[in-house]
Design a protein around this motif. Structure first.
Motif, PDB file in Angstrom:
ATOM      1  N   ALA A  30     -33.853   4.290 -30.442  1.00 47.28           N
ATOM      2  CA  ALA A  30     -34.799   5.027 -31.289  1.00 47.28           C
ATOM      3  C   ALA A  30     -35.280   4.148 -32.439  1.00 47.28           C
ATOM      4  CB  ALA A  30     -34.146   6.286 -31.820  1.00 47.28           C
ATOM      5  N   ALA A  31     -34.382   3.343 -33.003  1.00 42.94           N
ATOM      6  CA  ALA A  31     -34.758   2.464 -34.114  1.00 42.94           C
ATOM      7  C   ALA A  31     -35.721   1.370 -33.653  1.00 42.94           C
ATOM      8  CB  ALA A  31     -33.509   1.831 -34.729  1.00 42.94           C
ATOM      9  N   SER A  32     -35.620   0.979 -32.407  1.00 41.50           N
ATOM     10  CA  SER A  32     -36.489  -0.082 -31.894  1.00 41.50           C
ATOM     11  C   SER A  32     -37.844   0.465 -31.463  1.00 41.50           C
ATOM     12  CB  SER A  32     -35.841  -0.790 -30.710  1.00 41.50           C
ATOM     13  OG  SER A  32     -35.820   0.070 -29.578  1.00 41.50           O
ATOM     14  N   GLY A  33     -37.977   1.784 -31.464  1.00 39.24           N
ATOM     15  CA  GLY A  33     -39.241   2.389 -31.090  1.00 39.24           C
ATOM     16  C   GLY A  33     -39.253   2.893 -29.665  1.00 39.24           C
ATOM     17  N   ALA A  34     -38.227   2.620 -28.905  1.00 37.78           N
ATOM     18  CA  ALA A  34     -38.176   3.126 -27.533  1.00 37.78           C
ATOM     19  C   ALA A  34     -37.790   4.600 -27.568  1.00 37.78           C
ATOM     20  CB  ALA A  34     -37.145   2.346 -26.716  1.00 37.78           C
ATOM     21  N   GLY A  35     -38.237   5.350 -26.616  1.00 38.58           N
ATOM     22  CA  GLY A  35     -37.925   6.767 -26.563  1.00 38.58           C
ATOM     23  C   GLY A  35     -36.602   7.012 -25.854  1.00 38.58           C
ATOM     24  N   ALA A  36     -36.007   8.164 -26.096  1.00 37.26           N
ATOM     25  CA  ALA A  36     -34.728   8.507 -25.479  1.00 37.26           C
ATOM     26  C   ALA A  36     -34.878   8.694 -23.979  1.00 37.26           C
ATOM     27  CB  ALA A  36     -34.179   9.778 -26.111  1.00 37.26           C
ATOM     28  N   SER A  37     -36.107   9.009 -23.530  1.00 40.88           N
ATOM     29  CA  SER A  37     -36.314   9.225 -22.097  1.00 40.88           C
ATOM     30  C   SER A  37     -36.809   7.969 -21.389  1.00 40.88           C
ATOM     31  CB  SER A  37     -37.297  10.378 -21.893  1.00 40.88           C
ATOM     32  OG  SER A  37     -38.543  10.047 -22.485  1.00 40.88           O
ATOM     33  N   ASP A  38     -36.844   6.854 -22.072  1.00 40.04           N
ATOM     34  CA  ASP A  38     -37.241   5.590 -21.457  1.00 40.04           C
ATOM     35  C   ASP A  38     -36.274   5.270 -20.321  1.00 40.04           C
ATOM     36  OD1 ASP A  38     -36.821   2.323 -21.686  1.00 40.04           O
ATOM     37  OD2 ASP A  38     -38.922   2.996 -21.895  1.00 40.04           O
ATOM     38  N   PRO A  39     -36.761   4.829 -19.151  1.00 39.88           N
ATOM     39  CA  PRO A  39     -35.886   4.584 -17.996  1.00 39.88           C
ATOM     40  C   PRO A  39     -34.771   3.565 -18.288  1.00 39.88           C
ATOM     41  CG  PRO A  39     -38.183   4.509 -17.321  1.00 39.88           C
ATOM     42  CD  PRO A  39     -38.174   4.649 -18.810  1.00 39.88           C
ATOM     43  N   THR A  40     -35.065   2.544 -19.046  1.00 42.00           N
ATOM     44  CA  THR A  40     -34.037   1.552 -19.365  1.00 42.00           C
ATOM     45  C   THR A  40     -32.953   2.172 -20.235  1.00 42.00           C
ATOM     46  OG1 THR A  40     -35.711  -0.195 -19.290  1.00 42.00           O
ATOM     47  CG2 THR A  40     -33.614  -0.726 -20.368  1.00 42.00           C
ATOM     48  N   VAL A  41     -33.337   2.956 -21.197  1.00 44.41           N
ATOM     49  CA  VAL A  41     -32.376   3.631 -22.078  1.00 44.41           C
ATOM     50  C   VAL A  41     -31.550   4.609 -21.267  1.00 44.41           C
ATOM     51  CG1 VAL A  41     -32.133   5.181 -24.064  1.00 44.41           C
ATOM     52  CG2 VAL A  41     -33.815   3.331 -24.128  1.00 44.41           C
ATOM     53  N   MET A  42     -32.201   5.353 -20.389  1.00 42.00           N
ATOM     54  CA  MET A  42     -31.479   6.322 -19.549  1.00 42.00           C
ATOM     55  C   MET A  42     -30.479   5.601 -18.638  1.00 42.00           C
ATOM     56  SD  MET A  42     -32.439   9.289 -20.453  1.00 42.00           S
ATOM     57  CE  MET A  42     -31.887  10.345 -19.160  1.00 42.00           C
ATOM     58  N   SER A  75     -24.071   7.023 -28.118  1.00 44.04           N
ATOM     59  CA  SER A  75     -24.718   7.454 -29.350  1.00 44.04           C
ATOM     60  C   SER A  75     -25.318   6.250 -30.086  1.00 44.04           C
ATOM     61  CB  SER A  75     -23.705   8.164 -30.245  1.00 44.04           C
ATOM     62  OG  SER A  75     -24.288   8.514 -31.471  1.00 44.04           O
ATOM     63  N   THR A  76     -24.540   5.162 -30.134  1.00 41.89           N
ATOM     64  CA  THR A  76     -25.026   3.943 -30.788  1.00 41.89           C
ATOM     65  C   THR A  76     -26.228   3.375 -30.033  1.00 41.89           C
ATOM     66  OG1 THR A  76     -22.789   3.458 -31.558  1.00 41.89           O
ATOM     67  CG2 THR A  76     -24.346   1.630 -31.547  1.00 41.89           C
ATOM     68  N   ALA A  77     -26.134   3.363 -28.703  1.00 45.81           N
ATOM     69  CA  ALA A  77     -27.238   2.840 -27.893  1.00 45.81           C
ATOM     70  C   ALA A  77     -28.501   3.680 -28.083  1.00 45.81           C
ATOM     71  CB  ALA A  77     -26.840   2.813 -26.425  1.00 45.81           C
ATOM     72  N   LEU A  78     -28.343   4.988 -28.131  1.00 47.48           N
ATOM     73  CA  LEU A  78     -29.484   5.878 -28.333  1.00 47.48           C
ATOM     74  C   LEU A  78     -30.099   5.667 -29.715  1.00 47.48           C
ATOM     75  CD1 LEU A  78     -31.060   8.037 -26.850  1.00 47.48           C
ATOM     76  CD2 LEU A  78     -29.507   9.736 -27.787  1.00 47.48           C
ATOM     77  N   ALA A  79     -29.257   5.484 -30.731  1.00 48.00           N
ATOM     78  CA  ALA A  79     -29.763   5.260 -32.092  1.00 48.00           C
ATOM     79  C   ALA A  79     -30.518   3.930 -32.170  1.00 48.00           C
ATOM     80  CB  ALA A  79     -28.601   5.269 -33.078  1.00 48.00           C
ATOM     81  N   ARG A  80     -29.985   2.904 -31.512  1.00 53.21           N
ATOM     82  CA  ARG A  80     -30.662   1.603 -31.536  1.00 53.21           C
ATOM     83  C   ARG A  80     -31.986   1.664 -30.772  1.00 53.21           C
ATOM     84  NH1 ARG A  80     -25.817  -2.844 -30.973  1.00 53.21           N
ATOM     85  NH2 ARG A  80     -24.918  -2.377 -33.023  1.00 53.21           N
ATOM     86  N   VAL A  97     -28.969   2.714 -19.206  1.00 49.95           N
ATOM     87  CA  VAL A  97     -27.853   2.238 -20.034  1.00 49.95           C
ATOM     88  C   VAL A  97     -26.915   3.402 -20.368  1.00 49.95           C
ATOM     89  CG1 VAL A  97     -27.244   1.325 -22.323  1.00 49.95           C
ATOM     90  CG2 VAL A  97     -29.063   0.249 -21.004  1.00 49.95           C
ATOM     91  N   LEU A  98     -27.489   4.527 -20.732  1.00 49.48           N
ATOM     92  CA  LEU A  98     -26.669   5.696 -21.069  1.00 49.48           C
ATOM     93  C   LEU A  98     -25.884   6.183 -19.858  1.00 49.48           C
ATOM     94  CD1 LEU A  98     -29.121   7.738 -23.362  1.00 49.48           C
ATOM     95  CD2 LEU A  98     -27.223   6.262 -24.053  1.00 49.48           C
ATOM     96  N   ALA A  99     -26.522   6.219 -18.703  1.00 54.22           N
ATOM     97  CA  ALA A  99     -25.844   6.681 -17.483  1.00 54.22           C
ATOM     98  C   ALA A  99     -24.731   5.716 -17.091  1.00 54.22           C
ATOM     99  CB  ALA A  99     -26.851   6.833 -16.347  1.00 54.22           C
ATOM    100  N   ARG A 100     -25.012   4.421 -17.180  1.00 49.67           N
ATOM    101  CA  ARG A 100     -24.013   3.409 -16.830  1.00 49.67           C
ATOM    102  C   ARG A 100     -22.809   3.504 -17.791  1.00 49.67           C
ATOM    103  NH1 ARG A 100     -27.354  -0.556 -15.876  1.00 49.67           N
ATOM    104  NH2 ARG A 100     -27.477  -1.240 -18.033  1.00 49.67           N
ATOM    105  N   THR A 101     -23.061   3.666 -19.040  1.00 48.70           N
ATOM    106  CA  THR A 101     -21.986   3.777 -20.040  1.00 48.70           C
ATOM    107  C   THR A 101     -21.166   5.045 -19.818  1.00 48.70           C
ATOM    108  OG1 THR A 101     -23.346   2.596 -21.649  1.00 48.70           O
ATOM    109  CG2 THR A 101     -21.470   3.800 -22.501  1.00 48.70           C
TER     110      THR A 101
END
Length: 167
Positions: A82-94, A75-80, A96-100
């Motif tokens: 989004a705050a940085s301007g990256a989308g939730a579906s960005d491959p790097t964000v995905m 949740s924190t990673a997703l909020a950060r 990180v979320l999957a690894r976590t």
């Protein structure tokens, strides 16, 4: 026949009777000791079973905490992101979320395994204690039976001595 003449026979018979009584009491005491040891081992076994139940509960709680931590991190990673301007579906964000999430699931499974392993050990200790109690009772019964066998021998020996005194 004078009292002094009958005294040795009376003493022999009294000695035999007292010896038999002592052996009967010893036999009973041995069985009682065995039962008390069994009760003590059973009590300890119940405590071990309680510890096993607690270990399972602690493991479940630890597993739930690991899942909660992983969700919080995601949740924190997703909020950060989004705050940085990256989308939730960005491959790097995905990634990180999957690894976590994967790490959280792994830690949750490890917590469950450790708790269940401890619970298994506690249950095995309980079974060993119950076995020790059963052995204590069996040993006491054997010792009691041996003592009771000695009663017959004492009666025969006392009887033979008393009869030889009458001759």
């Amino acid at each position: 026949m004078a009292l002094a003449d009958a005294l040795p026979e009376a003493l022999q018979l009294s000695s035999t009777i007292l010896n038999v009584g002592s052996q009967v009491a010893r036999s009973s005491a041995l069985r009682t000791v065995g039962e008390r040891r069994k009760a003590s081992y059973d009590f300890e076994a119940k405590q071990q079973e309680q510890a096993a139940t607690e270990s399972s509960g602690v493991a479940l709680r630890a597993a739930q905490d690991e899942v909660r931590k992983a969700r919080t991190v995601n949740s924190t990673a997703l909020a950060r992101a989004a705050a940085s301007g990256a989308g939730a579906s960005d491959p790097t964000v995905m990634a990180v979320l999957a690894r976590t999430a994967g790490e959280g699931a792994y830690r949750s499974a490890v917590a469950m395994y450790e708790g269940e392993a401890q619970a298994r050990l506690d249950r095995m200790r309980a079974a060993a204690l119950r076995y020790q109690g059963d052995v204590a009772v069996a040993d006491a019964e054997v010792a009691s039976d041996m003592t009771q066998a000695g009663i017959g021998t004492t009666l025969l020996n006392g009887g033979v001595k008393a009869l030889s005194m009458f001759d």
